[in-house]
Motif scaffolding. Sequence first.
Motif, short mmCIF file in Angstrom:
data_model
loop_
_atom_site.label_atom_id
_atom_site.label_comp_id
_atom_site.label_asym_id
_atom_site.label_seq_id
_atom_site.Cartn_x
_atom_site.Cartn_y
_atom_site.Cartn_z
N CYS A 171 -25.27 2.80 -32.70
CA CYS A 171 -24.82 3.50 -33.90
C CYS A 171 -24.11 4.80 -33.56
CB CYS A 171 -26.00 3.77 -34.84
SG CYS A 171 -26.72 2.29 -35.59
N GLN A 172 -24.67 5.55 -32.62
CA GLN A 172 -24.08 6.82 -32.22
C GLN A 172 -22.78 6.63 -31.45
OE1 GLN A 172 -25.05 9.98 -33.04
NE2 GLN A 172 -26.56 9.01 -34.38
N LEU A 173 -22.77 5.71 -30.51
CA LEU A 173 -21.60 5.50 -29.66
C LEU A 173 -20.42 4.94 -30.45
CD1 LEU A 173 -23.42 4.02 -26.56
CD2 LEU A 173 -22.17 6.18 -26.58
N MET A 174 -20.71 4.04 -31.38
CA MET A 174 -19.64 3.38 -32.12
C MET A 174 -19.40 3.98 -33.50
SD MET A 174 -20.13 -0.63 -31.09
CE MET A 174 -19.83 -1.14 -29.38
N CYS A 175 -20.16 5.04 -33.81
CA CYS A 175 -19.98 5.76 -35.08
C CYS A 175 -20.08 4.81 -36.28
CB CYS A 175 -18.64 6.49 -35.10
SG CYS A 175 -18.45 7.74 -33.82
N VAL A 176 -21.15 4.01 -36.30
CA VAL A 176 -21.36 3.09 -37.42
C VAL A 176 -22.62 3.48 -38.18
CG1 VAL A 176 -20.18 1.17 -36.30
CG2 VAL A 176 -22.63 1.46 -35.96
N ASP A 177 -22.64 3.13 -39.45
CA ASP A 177 -23.79 3.43 -40.29
C ASP A 177 -24.95 2.52 -39.91
OD1 ASP A 177 -24.96 4.65 -42.88
OD2 ASP A 177 -25.15 2.48 -43.20
N ALA A 178 -26.13 3.11 -39.69
CA ALA A 178 -27.28 2.34 -39.23
C ALA A 178 -27.69 1.27 -40.23
CB ALA A 178 -28.45 3.29 -38.93
N ALA A 179 -27.72 1.61 -41.49
CA ALA A 179 -28.14 0.65 -42.51
C ALA A 179 -27.17 -0.52 -42.59
CB ALA A 179 -28.26 1.33 -43.87
N ALA A 180 -25.87 -0.22 -42.50
CA ALA A 180 -24.87 -1.28 -42.57
C ALA A 180 -24.96 -2.20 -41.36
CB ALA A 180 -23.47 -0.66 -42.66
N LEU A 181 -25.16 -1.63 -40.17
CA LEU A 181 -25.26 -2.45 -38.96
C LEU A 181 -26.52 -3.30 -38.99
CD1 LEU A 181 -24.20 -3.29 -36.20
CD2 LEU A 181 -25.39 -1.32 -35.21
N ARG A 182 -27.62 -2.72 -39.43
CA ARG A 182 -28.89 -3.46 -39.51
C ARG A 182 -28.74 -4.66 -40.46
NH1 ARG A 182 -31.67 0.49 -40.31
NH2 ARG A 182 -32.71 0.78 -38.30
N THR B 77 -12.54 9.11 -23.91
CA THR B 77 -13.96 9.20 -24.25
C THR B 77 -14.35 8.11 -25.24
OG1 THR B 77 -14.04 11.59 -23.84
CG2 THR B 77 -15.78 10.66 -25.22
N SER B 78 -13.49 7.88 -26.23
CA SER B 78 -13.76 6.84 -27.22
C SER B 78 -13.80 5.45 -26.57
CB SER B 78 -12.69 6.86 -28.32
OG SER B 78 -12.76 8.06 -29.06
N ILE B 79 -12.91 5.22 -25.62
CA ILE B 79 -12.88 3.94 -24.91
C ILE B 79 -14.19 3.72 -24.16
CG2 ILE B 79 -11.83 2.71 -22.97
CD1 ILE B 79 -9.14 3.97 -23.88
N TRP B 80 -14.60 4.74 -23.42
CA TRP B 80 -15.84 4.61 -22.64
C TRP B 80 -17.06 4.47 -23.55
CZ3 TRP B 80 -14.74 2.79 -18.35
CH2 TRP B 80 -13.73 3.31 -17.52
N LYS B 81 -17.03 5.11 -24.71
CA LYS B 81 -18.13 4.95 -25.66
C LYS B 81 -18.21 3.50 -26.15
CE LYS B 81 -18.74 9.60 -27.60
NZ LYS B 81 -18.66 10.42 -28.82
N MET B 82 -17.06 2.89 -26.39
CA MET B 82 -17.05 1.49 -26.81
C MET B 82 -17.60 0.59 -25.71
SD MET B 82 -15.96 1.18 -29.93
CE MET B 82 -16.85 2.70 -30.26
N VAL B 83 -17.21 0.85 -24.47
CA VAL B 83 -17.70 0.05 -23.34
C VAL B 83 -19.21 0.20 -23.22
CG1 VAL B 83 -17.62 -0.26 -20.83
CG2 VAL B 83 -15.50 0.18 -22.11
N SER B 84 -19.70 1.42 -23.29
CA SER B 84 -21.14 1.66 -23.22
C SER B 84 -21.85 1.01 -24.41
CB SER B 84 -21.43 3.16 -23.20
OG SER B 84 -22.82 3.42 -23.20
N GLY B 85 -21.25 1.11 -25.59
CA GLY B 85 -21.85 0.53 -26.78
C GLY B 85 -21.96 -0.98 -26.70
#
Length: 228
Positions: A157-168, A120-128
């Motif tokens: 942000c949801q798929l890769m479990c990253v903080d929105a502010a940090a990614l922005r 599931t994590s792999i597919w989330k990364m691909v989708s992300g």
Amino acid sequence: GNAKTLRNNNSSRFGKFIEVQFNTSGYISGGIISVYLLEKSRVVHPNAGERNFHVFYILLGGAEDEVRDVLRLQDVGSYRYLNTPGAVHERAAENFDEAEEFERVQAAMEFLGVDDDAQTSIWKMVSGVLRIGDIAFAAKGDACEVPANDAAFDDVCQLMCVDAAALRKALTTRTITAGGQATVIPIGADKARDAADTLAKMVYATLFAWLVQHINASIDVPAGGAAD
């Protein structure tokens, strides 16, 4: 790592060296795969008349509705990375079925010991990776910003479990360090898009390397450990 090119419907877009291990009886007992020069640029811009990597179409064509919801999948025609000028969607291979190939990929990962959570994590990364290409950047003078409620940004942000502010911040600014002091400088929309494309290529290449490492862990036989 494979994709349709102008000359080959299933071309390996990376180099590889395979070390085959034999036991004392002369039978194959294991192996190690070394890969290099993955064509990361294909992730963000396939050549005209060619496809992006097969895995994207396999996921989009094979995932069932429940999985599609979890992975926040869109239609193939919605992704910027799959619809660059001149790119094609069809593999043009006789009797090829993306849904069947999706099942084969899942079965192969299970055989190699990749559990359901890891899959599931792999597919989330691909989708992300695909959704990174759809993030919008709005010009704001010499700077830019990600519009509020940008669906693609939220998906990443949801798929890769990253903080929105940090990614922005990572996508819309750059940091210069001089004299031991760091200065954050805003960047324009074009450079932000380049930063996003670089991120997509990096994530894809890292995921590819992780999979190869996992395969090697499954098939490698330590020195002196080869059984007859």
